[in-house]
Design a protein around this motif. Structure first.
Motif, PDB file in Angstrom:
ATOM      1  N   ALA A 223       0.828  -1.205   0.000  1.00  0.00           N
ATOM      2  CA  ALA A 223       0.000   0.000   0.000  1.00  0.00           C
ATOM      3  C   ALA A 223       0.864   1.258   0.000  1.00  0.00           C
ATOM      4  N   LEU A 224       1.928   1.248   0.805  1.00  0.00           N
ATOM      5  CA  LEU A 224       2.835   2.396   0.853  1.00  0.00           C
ATOM      6  C   LEU A 224       3.549   2.578  -0.480  1.00  0.00           C
ATOM      7  N   TYR A 225       3.980   1.464  -1.080  1.00  0.00           N
ATOM      8  CA  TYR A 225       4.642   1.555  -2.378  1.00  0.00           C
ATOM      9  C   TYR A 225       3.705   2.129  -3.442  1.00  0.00           C
ATOM     10  N   VAL A 226       2.460   1.639  -3.474  1.00  0.00           N
ATOM     11  CA  VAL A 226       1.493   2.119  -4.460  1.00  0.00           C
ATOM     12  C   VAL A 226       1.279   3.631  -4.302  1.00  0.00           C
ATOM     13  N   ALA A 227       1.163   4.090  -3.068  1.00  0.00           N
ATOM     14  CA  ALA A 227       0.980   5.519  -2.824  1.00  0.00           C
ATOM     15  C   ALA A 227       2.185   6.317  -3.301  1.00  0.00           C
ATOM     16  N   CYS A 228       3.395   5.827  -3.023  1.00  0.00           N
ATOM     17  CA  CYS A 228       4.602   6.533  -3.459  1.00  0.00           C
ATOM     18  C   CYS A 228       4.705   6.558  -4.978  1.00  0.00           C
ATOM     19  N   GLU A 229       4.391   5.436  -5.618  1.00  0.00           N
ATOM     20  CA  GLU A 229       4.488   5.335  -7.068  1.00  0.00           C
ATOM     21  C   GLU A 229       3.546   6.321  -7.755  1.00  0.00           C
ATOM     22  N   LYS A 230       2.364   6.504  -7.185  1.00  0.00           N
ATOM     23  CA  LYS A 230       1.353   7.346  -7.830  1.00  0.00           C
ATOM     24  C   LYS A 230       1.421   8.812  -7.411  1.00  0.00           C
ATOM     25  N   LEU A 231       1.892   9.080  -6.208  1.00  0.00           N
ATOM     26  CA  LEU A 231       1.788  10.435  -5.667  1.00  0.00           C
ATOM     27  C   LEU A 231       3.103  11.207  -5.647  1.00  0.00           C
ATOM     28  N   LEU A 232       4.250  10.510  -5.659  1.00  0.00           N
ATOM     29  CA  LEU A 232       5.532  11.208  -5.627  1.00  0.00           C
ATOM     30  C   LEU A 232       5.869  11.784  -7.005  1.00  0.00           C
ATOM     31  N   PRO A 233       6.637  12.871  -7.051  1.00  0.00           N
ATOM     32  CA  PRO A 233       6.965  13.511  -8.337  1.00  0.00           C
ATOM     33  C   PRO A 233       7.693  12.598  -9.313  1.00  0.00           C
ATOM     34  N   HIS A 234       8.538  11.711  -8.812  1.00  0.00           N
ATOM     35  CA  HIS A 234       9.317  10.832  -9.690  1.00  0.00           C
ATOM     36  C   HIS A 234       8.808   9.389  -9.588  1.00  0.00           C
ATOM     37  N   GLY A 235       7.509   9.253  -9.679  1.00  0.00           N
ATOM     38  CA  GLY A 235       6.891   7.940  -9.528  1.00  0.00           C
ATOM     39  C   GLY A 235       7.311   6.948 -10.584  1.00  0.00           C
ATOM     40  N   ARG A 236       7.560   7.409 -11.810  1.00  0.00           N
ATOM     41  CA  ARG A 236       7.936   6.479 -12.880  1.00  0.00           C
ATOM     42  C   ARG A 236       9.315   5.878 -12.627  1.00  0.00           C
ATOM     43  N   ALA A 237      10.261   6.713 -12.184  1.00  0.00           N
ATOM     44  CA  ALA A 237      11.591   6.194 -11.843  1.00  0.00           C
ATOM     45  C   ALA A 237      11.490   5.237 -10.660  1.00  0.00           C
ATOM     46  N   PHE A 238      10.618   5.558  -9.719  1.00  0.00           N
ATOM     47  CA  PHE A 238      10.374   4.693  -8.570  1.00  0.00           C
ATOM     48  C   PHE A 238       9.835   3.353  -9.035  1.00  0.00           C
ATOM     49  N   SER A 239       8.959   3.388 -10.036  1.00  0.00           N
ATOM     50  CA  SER A 239       8.376   2.164 -10.583  1.00  0.00           C
ATOM     51  C   SER A 239       9.434   1.296 -11.234  1.00  0.00           C
ATOM     52  N   ARG A 240      10.344   1.900 -12.001  1.00  0.00           N
ATOM     53  CA  ARG A 240      11.411   1.131 -12.645  1.00  0.00           C
ATOM     54  C   ARG A 240      12.357   0.516 -11.608  1.00  0.00           C
ATOM     55  N   ALA A 241      12.674   1.294 -10.580  1.00  0.00           N
ATOM     56  CA  ALA A 241      13.554   0.772  -9.532  1.00  0.00           C
ATOM     57  C   ALA A 241      12.922  -0.438  -8.843  1.00  0.00           C
ATOM     58  N   ALA A 242      11.619  -0.356  -8.599  1.00  0.00           N
ATOM     59  CA  ALA A 242      10.914  -1.485  -8.000  1.00  0.00           C
ATOM     60  C   ALA A 242      10.925  -2.682  -8.941  1.00  0.00           C
ATOM     61  N   GLY A 243      10.810  -2.427 -10.238  1.00  0.00           N
ATOM     62  CA  GLY A 243      10.856  -3.512 -11.213  1.00  0.00           C
ATOM     63  C   GLY A 243      12.182  -4.243 -11.187  1.00  0.00           C
ATOM     64  N   VAL A 244      13.272  -3.494 -11.075  1.00  0.00           N
ATOM     65  CA  VAL A 244      14.592  -4.116 -10.998  1.00  0.00           C
ATOM     66  C   VAL A 244      14.706  -4.956  -9.726  1.00  0.00           C
ATOM     67  N   ALA A 245      14.257  -4.391  -8.598  1.00  0.00           N
ATOM     68  CA  ALA A 245      14.358  -5.101  -7.316  1.00  0.00           C
ATOM     69  C   ALA A 245      13.515  -6.366  -7.313  1.00  0.00           C
ATOM     70  N   LEU A 246      12.294  -6.288  -7.840  1.00  0.00           N
ATOM     71  CA  LEU A 246      11.422  -7.464  -7.880  1.00  0.00           C
ATOM     72  C   LEU A 246      11.983  -8.540  -8.803  1.00  0.00           C
ATOM     73  N   SER A 247      12.482  -8.127  -9.963  1.00  0.00           N
ATOM     74  CA  SER A 247      13.047  -9.096 -10.910  1.00  0.00           C
ATOM     75  C   SER A 247      14.260  -9.793 -10.309  1.00  0.00           C
ATOM     76  N   ALA A 248      15.128  -9.019  -9.670  1.00  0.00           N
ATOM     77  CA  ALA A 248      16.324  -9.603  -9.056  1.00  0.00           C
ATOM     78  C   ALA A 248      15.940 -10.577  -7.944  1.00  0.00           C
ATOM     79  N   SER A 249      14.935 -10.222  -7.157  1.00  0.00           N
ATOM     80  CA  SER A 249      14.488 -11.117  -6.091  1.00  0.00           C
ATOM     81  C   SER A 249      13.919 -12.406  -6.665  1.00  0.00           C
ATOM     82  N   GLY A 250      13.164 -12.289  -7.753  1.00  0.00           N
ATOM     83  CA  GLY A 250      12.609 -13.476  -8.385  1.00  0.00           C
ATOM     84  C   GLY A 250      13.682 -14.394  -8.931  1.00  0.00           C
ATOM     85  N   VAL A 251      14.681 -13.807  -9.603  1.00  0.00           N
ATOM     86  CA  VAL A 251      15.787 -14.613 -10.140  1.00  0.00           C
ATOM     87  C   VAL A 251      16.533 -15.297  -9.001  1.00  0.00           C
ATOM     88  N   PHE A 252      16.742 -14.590  -7.907  1.00  0.00           N
ATOM     89  CA  PHE A 252      17.448 -15.169  -6.768  1.00  0.00           C
ATOM     90  C   PHE A 252      16.687 -16.365  -6.199  1.00  0.00           C
TER      91      PHE A 252
END
Length: 260
Positions: A223-252
Motif C-alpha cells: 500500500a505504501l509503495y502504491v501511494a509513493c508510485e502514484k503520488l511522488l513527483p518521480h513515480g515512474r523512476a520509482f516504478s522502474r527501480a521497483a521492477g529491478v528489485a522485484l526481478s532480481a528477487s525473483g531470479v534469486f
C-alpha cells in the motif's frame, strides 16, 4: 435559522465531506484486516498438506477479505482524483449533488476491485487445490514465489503499466480526457479510473501470494509503495527501480530453488 445555515454550509463543503468519508472507509478497512478479516486464526495450526474445505460462506468471507484489502491498499492513492472530481462537480452549475456523484464515482472504482477480488479468490482456490498455498494462505513453493516476483518485476517495464500509471499519477489528465456529465457519467468515470488502477497495480497485488495473503506487513508495504508510485513527483523512476528489485528477487529465489 442558524441551524439551517450551518447545514447549508456543510452541504456545500463537498470536498471535506467526501475526504472525511474516504478516510473513514480506509480506517474501517484497516481495522477489519487488523482483527483478522473474520478468518479463523487457528487455520495456521492445521495440517499444511490438507486443502481447506471451501463452503459458500467461506468463499464469501474470502471475497470480502480480498475486497477490503483492495480498499485499504488502493483508496488512499485514488483519493486525489476523487477529491478533484468533487471540486469540479461543485463548480458546475449543472451538478445537483456533487457529493452524491463523487460517491458514484467511488462506487464505480470499487466495483472494478470487486471484480479483481473475485479473480483473486478463484486463484487462491486453485493454488490451494494443487498444494501451492497453505491453509494459512501462505506460499509453499519457492518456484512459484520466484515466478511471481520475476513476472511482477518485468511487468513494471511494460507499455501497459506505463500507460495506466500515467493516468493514475495525473488526476487532471484523467478527468480532462474522460470527463462525462451526470450521475451515469460519474459511475462510468469511476469504472474507467478503477480500470487504470487495476492495470497499474494488479501484479503488485499478486505479491500477496508470495508473502502470505493476510501478511499485514506486506499489505502495508505494498500500500505504501502504491501511494509513493502514484503520488511522488518521480513515480515512474520509482516504478522502474521497483521492477529491478522485484526481478532480481525473483531470479534469486528461482536460482536458489533449482540449485538446491
Amino acid at each position: 435559522m442558524a441551524e439551517l445555515l450551518a447545514l447549508e454550509y456543510l452541504l456545500r463543503r463537498d470536498r471535506l465531506i467526501v475526504g472525511v468519508g474516504l478516510a473513514v472507509v480506509v480506517a474501517l478497512a484497516w481495522a477489519y484486516l487488523a482483527t483478522g478479516a473474520g478468518m479463523d486464526t487457528d487455520m495456521a495450526n492445521m495440517a499444511m498438506d490438507m486443502p481447506m474445505p471451501w463452503s459458500p460462506f467461506y468463499a464469501a468471507l474470502v471475497f470480502v477479505m480480498w475486497w477490503v484489502m483492495m480498499i485499504a491498499m488502493m483508496v488512499p492513492s485514488a483519493a486525489p482524483t476523487i477529491l478533484l472530481f468533487t471540486t469540479i462537480r461543485r463548480k458546475q452549475a449543472t451538478s445537483v449533488n456533487p457529493s452524491a456523484e463523487a460517491w458514484l464515482f467511488f462506487g464505480g472504482y470499487l466495483l472494478v476491485w470487486a471484480g479483481f477480488s473475485l479473480f483473486a479468490i478463484l486463484t487462491q482456490w486453485g493454488l490451494e487445490r494443487v498444494g501451492l498455498l497453505s491453509m494459512a494462505m501462505a506460499n509453499t513453493s519457492p518456484v512459484l514465489g520466484g515466478v511471481i516476483l520475476l513476472a511482477a518485476g518485468l511487468y513494471q517495464f511494460t507499455p501497459v503499466k506505463h500507460a495506466c500509471l500515467r493516468y493514475c499519477q495525473s488526476p487532471v489528465l484523467f478527468l480532462s480526457r474522460y470527463w462525462q456529465p451526470g450521475a451515469g457519467g460519474a459511475l462510468r468515470m469511476g469504472l474507467r479510473h478503477g480500470g487504470y488502477c487495476l492495470g497499474c497495480c494488479w501484479f503488485l497485488m499478486a505479491l500477496l501470494f508470495v508473502s502470505g495473503v493476510m501478511n499485514l506487513v506486506w499489505i502495508a508495504g505494498i500500500a505504501l509503495y502504491v501511494a509513493c508510485e502514484k503520488l511522488l513527483p518521480h513515480g515512474r523512476a520509482f516504478s522502474r527501480a521497483a521492477g529491478v528489485a522485484l526481478s532480481a528477487s525473483g531470479v534469486f529465489l528461482l536460482a536458489r530453488a533449482f540449485i538446491a
